[in-house]
Design a protein around this motif. Structure first.
Motif, PDB file in Angstrom:
ATOM      1  N   LEU A 447       1.172 -24.915  -5.588  1.00 56.05           N
ATOM      2  CA  LEU A 447       2.352 -25.193  -5.267  1.00 56.05           C
ATOM      3  C   LEU A 447       3.255 -23.608  -6.890  1.00 56.05           C
ATOM      4  CD1 LEU A 447       5.562 -25.628  -4.293  1.00 56.05           C
ATOM      5  CD2 LEU A 447       5.293 -27.008  -6.823  1.00 56.05           C
ATOM      6  N   ALA A 448       1.880 -22.857  -7.382  1.00 54.68           N
ATOM      7  CA  ALA A 448       2.650 -22.472  -8.296  1.00 54.68           C
ATOM      8  C   ALA A 448       2.384 -20.566  -7.593  1.00 54.68           C
ATOM      9  CB  ALA A 448       2.530 -22.451  -9.530  1.00 54.68           C
ATOM     10  N   ALA A 449       1.023 -20.811  -7.423  1.00 56.82           N
ATOM     11  CA  ALA A 449       1.522 -19.619  -6.339  1.00 56.82           C
ATOM     12  C   ALA A 449       2.296 -19.318  -4.917  1.00 56.82           C
ATOM     13  CB  ALA A 449      -0.382 -18.973  -6.020  1.00 56.82           C
ATOM     14  N   SER A 450       2.057 -20.346  -4.909  1.00 55.19           N
ATOM     15  CA  SER A 450       3.348 -20.541  -3.573  1.00 55.19           C
ATOM     16  C   SER A 450       4.862 -19.692  -3.545  1.00 55.19           C
ATOM     17  CB  SER A 450       3.399 -21.486  -2.442  1.00 55.19           C
ATOM     18  OG  SER A 450       4.746 -21.452  -1.565  1.00 55.19           O
ATOM     19  N   ALA A 451       5.102 -20.013  -4.966  1.00 58.31           N
ATOM     20  CA  ALA A 451       6.653 -19.922  -5.894  1.00 58.31           C
ATOM     21  C   ALA A 451       6.206 -18.265  -5.656  1.00 58.31           C
ATOM     22  CB  ALA A 451       6.664 -20.616  -6.927  1.00 58.31           C
ATOM     23  N   MET A 452       5.654 -17.866  -6.395  1.00 56.22           N
ATOM     24  CA  MET A 452       5.534 -16.961  -7.076  1.00 56.22           C
ATOM     25  C   MET A 452       5.277 -15.956  -5.843  1.00 56.22           C
ATOM     26  SD  MET A 452       6.043 -14.122  -9.052  1.00 56.22           S
ATOM     27  CE  MET A 452       5.482 -15.242 -10.714  1.00 56.22           C
ATOM     28  N   ALA A 453       4.696 -16.250  -4.873  1.00 52.43           N
ATOM     29  CA  ALA A 453       4.237 -15.714  -3.676  1.00 52.43           C
ATOM     30  C   ALA A 453       6.089 -14.974  -3.220  1.00 52.43           C
ATOM     31  CB  ALA A 453       3.761 -15.669  -2.592  1.00 52.43           C
ATOM     32  N   ASP A 454       6.765 -16.625  -3.115  1.00 52.54           N
ATOM     33  CA  ASP A 454       8.226 -16.219  -2.101  1.00 52.54           C
ATOM     34  C   ASP A 454       8.902 -14.878  -3.097  1.00 52.54           C
ATOM     35  OD1 ASP A 454       6.919 -18.113  -0.369  1.00 52.54           O
ATOM     36  OD2 ASP A 454       7.506 -20.087  -1.044  1.00 52.54           O
ATOM     37  N   ALA A 455       8.938 -15.505  -4.472  1.00 56.63           N
ATOM     38  CA  ALA A 455       9.403 -14.591  -5.285  1.00 56.63           C
ATOM     39  C   ALA A 455       9.379 -12.895  -4.920  1.00 56.63           C
ATOM     40  CB  ALA A 455       9.337 -14.931  -6.931  1.00 56.63           C
ATOM     41  N   MET A 456       7.969 -12.189  -5.032  1.00 54.72           N
ATOM     42  CA  MET A 456       7.740 -11.351  -5.267  1.00 54.72           C
ATOM     43  C   MET A 456       8.206 -10.513  -3.713  1.00 54.72           C
ATOM     44  SD  MET A 456       3.248 -11.162  -6.184  1.00 54.72           S
ATOM     45  CE  MET A 456       3.257 -11.425  -8.057  1.00 54.72           C
ATOM     46  N   PRO A 457       8.678  -9.342  -4.062  1.00 52.02           N
ATOM     47  CA  PRO A 457       8.812  -8.096  -2.995  1.00 52.02           C
ATOM     48  C   PRO A 457       7.991  -8.309  -1.604  1.00 52.02           C
ATOM     49  CG  PRO A 457       9.024  -7.405  -5.103  1.00 52.02           C
ATOM     50  CD  PRO A 457       8.176  -8.368  -5.494  1.00 52.02           C
ATOM     51  N   GLN A 458       8.836  -8.485  -0.978  1.00 49.84           N
ATOM     52  CA  GLN A 458       7.770  -8.535   0.409  1.00 49.84           C
ATOM     53  C   GLN A 458       7.280  -6.996   1.062  1.00 49.84           C
ATOM     54  OE1 GLN A 458       7.073 -11.212   2.518  1.00 49.84           O
ATOM     55  NE2 GLN A 458       7.647 -11.874   0.373  1.00 49.84           N
ATOM     56  N   PRO A 459       5.891  -6.870   1.177  1.00 52.06           N
ATOM     57  CA  PRO A 459       4.656  -5.529   1.365  1.00 52.06           C
ATOM     58  C   PRO A 459       5.742  -4.983   2.389  1.00 52.06           C
ATOM     59  CG  PRO A 459       3.775  -7.606   0.702  1.00 52.06           C
ATOM     60  CD  PRO A 459       4.768  -7.984   0.740  1.00 52.06           C
ATOM     61  N   VAL A 460       5.572  -3.464   1.748  1.00 49.44           N
ATOM     62  CA  VAL A 460       6.179  -2.403   2.973  1.00 49.44           C
ATOM     63  C   VAL A 460       4.748  -1.652   3.411  1.00 49.44           C
ATOM     64  CG1 VAL A 460       8.252  -2.179   1.697  1.00 49.44           C
ATOM     65  CG2 VAL A 460       6.514  -0.922   1.280  1.00 49.44           C
ATOM     66  N   ASP A 461       5.288  -1.113   4.404  1.00 46.71           N
ATOM     67  CA  ASP A 461       4.513  -0.521   5.489  1.00 46.71           C
ATOM     68  C   ASP A 461       4.746   1.328   5.464  1.00 46.71           C
ATOM     69  OD1 ASP A 461       6.107  -0.761   7.509  1.00 46.71           O
ATOM     70  OD2 ASP A 461       4.534  -1.828   8.962  1.00 46.71           O
ATOM     71  N   GLN A 462       5.628   1.902   5.017  1.00 47.93           N
ATOM     72  CA  GLN A 462       6.606   2.549   4.621  1.00 47.93           C
ATOM     73  C   GLN A 462       6.619   3.033   3.672  1.00 47.93           C
ATOM     74  OE1 GLN A 462       7.619   4.991   8.024  1.00 47.93           O
ATOM     75  NE2 GLN A 462       6.162   3.178   9.217  1.00 47.93           N
ATOM     76  N   VAL A 463       6.060   4.883   3.517  1.00 50.44           N
ATOM     77  CA  VAL A 463       6.068   5.211   2.623  1.00 50.44           C
ATOM     78  C   VAL A 463       6.974   7.211   2.634  1.00 50.44           C
ATOM     79  CG1 VAL A 463       4.079   5.006   0.998  1.00 50.44           C
ATOM     80  CG2 VAL A 463       4.192   6.751   2.008  1.00 50.44           C
ATOM     81  N   LEU A 464       7.171   7.268   1.997  1.00 53.89           N
ATOM     82  CA  LEU A 464       8.247   8.168   1.750  1.00 53.89           C
ATOM     83  C   LEU A 464       7.586   9.187   0.983  1.00 53.89           C
ATOM     84  CD1 LEU A 464      12.145   6.681   0.832  1.00 53.89           C
ATOM     85  CD2 LEU A 464      11.050   7.154   2.814  1.00 53.89           C
ATOM     86  N   VAL A 465       6.969  10.741   1.989  1.00 56.11           N
ATOM     87  CA  VAL A 465       6.826  12.005   1.713  1.00 56.11           C
ATOM     88  C   VAL A 465       7.452  13.009   1.396  1.00 56.11           C
ATOM     89  CG1 VAL A 465       4.350  13.358   2.269  1.00 56.11           C
ATOM     90  CG2 VAL A 465       4.062  11.092   3.312  1.00 56.11           C
ATOM     91  N   GLN A 466       7.314  13.757   0.167  1.00 51.28           N
ATOM     92  CA  GLN A 466       8.601  14.533  -0.410  1.00 51.28           C
ATOM     93  C   GLN A 466       7.547  16.008  -0.027  1.00 51.28           C
ATOM     94  OE1 GLN A 466      11.614  12.894  -2.533  1.00 51.28           O
ATOM     95  NE2 GLN A 466       9.920  11.121  -3.708  1.00 51.28           N
ATOM     96  N   ALA A 467       8.677  16.890   0.090  1.00 47.94           N
ATOM     97  CA  ALA A 467       8.079  18.277  -0.804  1.00 47.94           C
ATOM     98  C   ALA A 467       8.017  18.864  -1.465  1.00 47.94           C
ATOM     99  CB  ALA A 467       9.476  19.610  -0.001  1.00 47.94           C
ATOM    100  N   ASP A 468       7.592  17.922  -2.783  1.00 46.04           N
ATOM    101  CA  ASP A 468       7.017  18.597  -4.225  1.00 46.04           C
ATOM    102  C   ASP A 468       5.539  17.421  -3.890  1.00 46.04           C
ATOM    103  OD1 ASP A 468       7.415  15.743  -4.094  1.00 46.04           O
ATOM    104  OD2 ASP A 468       9.030  15.947  -6.484  1.00 46.04           O
ATOM    105  N   LEU A 469       4.862  17.251  -3.020  1.00 44.91           N
ATOM    106  CA  LEU A 469       3.916  16.592  -2.494  1.00 44.91           C
ATOM    107  C   LEU A 469       3.983  14.977  -3.118  1.00 44.91           C
ATOM    108  CD1 LEU A 469       1.183  19.515  -3.206  1.00 44.91           C
ATOM    109  CD2 LEU A 469       1.824  18.855  -1.145  1.00 44.91           C
ATOM    110  N   THR A 470       4.800  14.722  -3.311  1.00 48.42           N
ATOM    111  CA  THR A 470       5.201  13.477  -3.882  1.00 48.42           C
ATOM    112  C   THR A 470       5.537  12.267  -2.861  1.00 48.42           C
ATOM    113  OG1 THR A 470       7.518  13.431  -4.610  1.00 48.42           O
ATOM    114  CG2 THR A 470       5.761  13.973  -6.520  1.00 48.42           C
ATOM    115  N   VAL A 471       4.889  10.835  -3.217  1.00 51.41           N
ATOM    116  CA  VAL A 471       4.766   9.821  -2.345  1.00 51.41           C
ATOM    117  C   VAL A 471       5.365   8.669  -2.282  1.00 51.41           C
ATOM    118  CG1 VAL A 471       3.467   8.107  -0.227  1.00 51.41           C
ATOM    119  CG2 VAL A 471       2.644  10.938  -1.033  1.00 51.41           C
ATOM    120  N   VAL A 472       6.724   8.470  -2.410  1.00 57.96           N
ATOM    121  CA  VAL A 472       7.540   7.206  -2.646  1.00 57.96           C
ATOM    122  C   VAL A 472       7.458   6.219  -2.539  1.00 57.96           C
ATOM    123  CG1 VAL A 472       9.517   6.242  -4.134  1.00 57.96           C
ATOM    124  CG2 VAL A 472       8.836   9.026  -3.780  1.00 57.96           C
ATOM    125  N   ALA A 473       6.299   4.945  -2.332  1.00 57.43           N
ATOM    126  CA  ALA A 473       6.590   3.931  -2.021  1.00 57.43           C
ATOM    127  C   ALA A 473       7.353   2.611  -2.883  1.00 57.43           C
ATOM    128  CB  ALA A 473       5.428   2.845  -2.736  1.00 57.43           C
TER     129      ALA A 473
END
Length: 746
Positions: A447-473
């Motif tokens: 139950l502890a793992a389930s409660a923490m999973a619900d509280a954690m942000p949902q994983p994303v499958d997109q990033v933001l690639v910028q001209a200065d060669l940085t990638v923001v998740a």
């Protein structure tokens, strides 16, 4: 006042009263007391009283202390006297002391065991010895005649302890010749001389300066614990962010030790320099490194190797832990922290020999740590859902009031350390307990793992690639995407949004693992929410164009290249001489050194070689890190002391005591005595027992148990034979242990 001994008071107590006593004071039941007299003796020892006092709150301790001050250990004290010393009625605290057998008797004849005085030391309540000469003195008038300097000295001593060291106590000086406050107070009889350099404030004067009570009235009330209301979901989300950050740091520690394990000190533990190195590499503070190292070892993810030069190395459990979902990883670490029999907060402090205590050393072991840690969290669990404390100091004050004698000199520090560690782990956020932590306290890890999973942000499958060669998740990445991005970019900053940077080295590292330029282009084209900048495309193509032109294999190792000019250029370098490169064909060089070392040397010389497998494909030669077998974790033990006594055990002990009391008060006839275990004639004893069996009469017997303890019993024999006496009470007594026997008279 009608005094009564503790043994008589226990003997007259009801079964329910004794049952509660044995449950509350577990040490009294082991081994089972022979009778109420033995129980009373055991309950009155200083050690047993001290253990019982560890569970008393300040108000109850003050009542017991007031009884000691009043002399209840030598003669009975009335409740009125007790109330006068406390400034209020003792109330339920007195009933609790009676229930624990720390005090007994009616309200007009209260008593305590002499061991209670040893528990509180030579100055109970910080008061000195009585001075009978002051009994008839008007203390208010005497205090009105003294000066401010004398009053200040008395005020300091009245706060306790009541003794002071001074050179002015060596000789008696008349009041008119006294030159300082000590001499004047001695001359007035308001101080007592203990020796040439020690003075003591009399108890009567100490009480007068305190207003006639041993403690300020406010100290007898439980302090408030102010809270701030929060939504439980807000608390859980804030904790989830901290938990993810902690997991990221722990992963970094494990990977760092995979590549470069830290040495184990000769005395055990992790050296200060290694702690500083890790703190600098991970950009965190040293206390956090200590906590990470302690929990990695506590969870079985890290252990000391068995090499002559031992090192802290990740175990085989590390790989499965790293591949688990974040919530499961958190649950593993949080459970390890909850059960950790160590105090990471001690690291950095100095011991009695002025030696610095280091992480992972034996000096940090404290078996009581899990119990004390849970006590803090249980207090937070008492608050309404989402309610967070305003100040840790207020929590410290509350727990100190509830159990001032528990935790020793580190009592308050442990509360602060627990709150700091719980906040870092995501067990506590905004001063409130999280839903996941509440499940852990209820021993429900799923139950502890389930409660923490619900509280954690949902994983994303997109990033933001910028001209200065940085990638923001913008959030936690899906596991597969996170692996791909980590392979081609380096973490530049972490938090709720992670920033990666793509460099020539990171692109080459990705190509070294077998990925192609097309794979990298497809990765960013598929998962970038922004258009892929030309600068990133050019960088990947440029590195890929040069990557792998020079390839190596094992001869011990070889190099091949279609460009003979490049081969000639390599042969002119210092690396070629150091690694004994020689040409075996216009486009092939060989070396007796391992391929990984050869390629590292060529890269340092400015080349960009790639490793080649037997099938011509590119290999990733980077070491995956050392691993050692996982050590078995000790069984969970949240409470180091023996568990609570079971109802069956209580019933057996109670029956044992009652039987002993009955034997002690039974009238008996002529006693047949026989040395236990001796070779004397047993015929008289056998004849008496046989007669009692035939006539179904009760027999008083004395016997020695297997522990060598002598006691007495009244039994009704039903069978005697085979060296055993069987009684109607379903008990069996070896005849060789019976020392005496007598028929019970009506």
């Amino acid at each position: 006042m009608a005094a009564i001994s503790l043994a008589d008071w226990l003997r007259s107590a009801s079964d329910d009263t004794l049952t509660e006593l044995l449950r509350a004071r577990r040490d009294l039941a082991t081994p089972p007391p022979a009778d109420s007299a033995v129980l009373a003796t055991r309950a009155g020892t200083a050690g047993s009283i001290a253990r019982a006092c560890e569970n008393l709150d300040t108000a109850t301790l003050s009542v017991l202390e007031a009884l000691v001050v009043a002399g209840a250990d030598t003669e009975p004290v009335g409740r009125d006297t007790l109330s006068e010393l406390l400034g209020t009625d003792p109330g339920p605290a007195l009933d609790r002391l009676r229930g624990l057998a720390l005090a007994w008797g009616d309200d007009d004849a209260l008593q305590v065991a002499p061991g209670a005085r040893e528990t509180f030391g030579p100055f109970p309540a910080g008061l000195g010895s009585p001075a009978p000469a002051l009994a008839k003195t008007d203390l208010a008038a005497a205090l009105a005649e003294i000066g401010e300097d004398e009053r200040a000295l008395l005020g300091k001593l009245s706060a306790g302890p009541p003794i002071g060291r001074t050179r002015d106590a060596a000789t008696d000086v008349p009041l008119e010749l006294a030159a300082n406050p000590v001499q004047r107070l001695l001359a007035r009889g308001l101080l007592l001389r203990r020796d040439d350099q020690t003075v003591e404030l009399p108890r009567e004067l100490g009480l007068a300066l305190r207003g006639g009570v041993i403690h300020p009235p406010g100290t007898l009330r439980e302090p408030d614990l102010p809270t701030n209301p929060h939504q439980q979901s807000t608390v859980d989300e804030a904790a989830a962010g901290e938990a993810m950050e902690f997991l990221r740091h722990l992963e970094s520690v494990l990977r760092a030790w995979s590549q470069q394990p830290s040495p184990v000190l000769k005395s055990g533990g992790l050296g200060v320099r290694e702690v500083r190195r890790l703190a600098k590499e991970l950009d965190i503070d040293e206390p956090r490194v200590t906590l990470l190292a302690e929990l990695a070892a506590g969870a079985g993810l890290v252990a000391a190797s068995d090499d002559p030069n031992a090192e802290w190395v990740p175990t085989t459990l590390t790989d499965s832990w790293l591949s688990s979902p974040p919530a499961v990883r958190w649950m593993t670490i949080a459970q390890a922290w909850l059960d950790l029999p160590r105090l990471p907060g001690l690291a950095g402090q100095r011991d009695a020999k002025d030696k610095t205590l280091v992480p992972l050393s034996e000096e940090l072991r404290r078996p009581q740590a899990p119990t004390l840690r849970r006590r803090v969290l249980d207090t937070l669990a008492e608050l309404p859902s989402g309610a967070g404390i305003k100040s840790v100091d207020e929590l410290v004050a509350l727990l100190a009031w509830r159990a001032p004698r528990r935790g020793g000199r580190l009592r308050d520090d442990i509360v602060r350390w627990t709150m700091a560690e719980a906040s870092a782990l995501g067990v506590v956020a905004l001063g409130a307990l999280t839903s996941a932590a509440g499940a852990l306290l209820d021993d429900d890890p799923h139950l502890a793992a389930s409660a923490m999973a619900d509280a954690m942000p949902q994983p994303v499958d997109q990033v933001l690639v910028q001209a200065d060669l940085t990638v923001v998740a913008p959030g936690p990445l899906e596991a597969e995407l996170a692996t791909e991005i980590t392979a081609v970019a380096d973490v530049e900053s972490a938090g709720h949004a992670t920033v990666y940077r793509v460099t020539e080295d990171s692109v080459r590292r990705a190509l070294d693992t077998g990925r192609t330029a097309d794979d990298l282009h497809d990765l960013f084209r598929t998962h970038s929410a922004t258009p892929v900048p030309q600068s990133l495309t050019y960088l990947i193509d440029d590195v890929a164009r040069r990557h792998g032109r020079l390839r190596g294999g094992a001869a011990a190792s070889f190099l091949r290249c279609d460009d003979e000019v490049l081969i000639a250029e390599v042969l002119r370098t210092a690396a070629a001489r150091d690694y004994e490169l020689r040409k075996i064909a216009p486009t092939v060089l060989v070396s007796p050194y391992p391929l990984a070392e050869l390629l590292d040397a060529l890269r340092s010389a400015g080349f960009t070689p790639a490793a080649e497998g037997p099938d011509g494909r590119i290999l990733d030669l980077r070491p995956s890190g050392r691993r050692i077998p996982a050590r078995g974790r000790p069984a969970r033990r949240t409470v180091p002391q023996p568990g609570p006594i079971s109802p069956e055990q209580v019933a057996a002990v109670l029956a044992h005591i009652r039987a002993g009391d009955r034997a002690a008060t039974t009238r008996r006839g002529t006693t047949v005595r026989l040395p236990a275990g001796g070779g004397a004639d047993t015929s008289a004893t056998m004849a008496l027992l046989a007669r009692a069996t035939r006539e179904q009469r009760e027999v008083w017997i004395g016997f020695v148990d297997s522990h060598g303890t002598a006691s007495q019993r009244v039994v009704t024999p039903v069978r005697v034979g085979g060296g055993i006496l069987e009684s109607a009470e379903n008990e069996r007594y070896p005849l060789h242990r019976i020392t005496s026997a007598a028929l019970v008279e009506d």
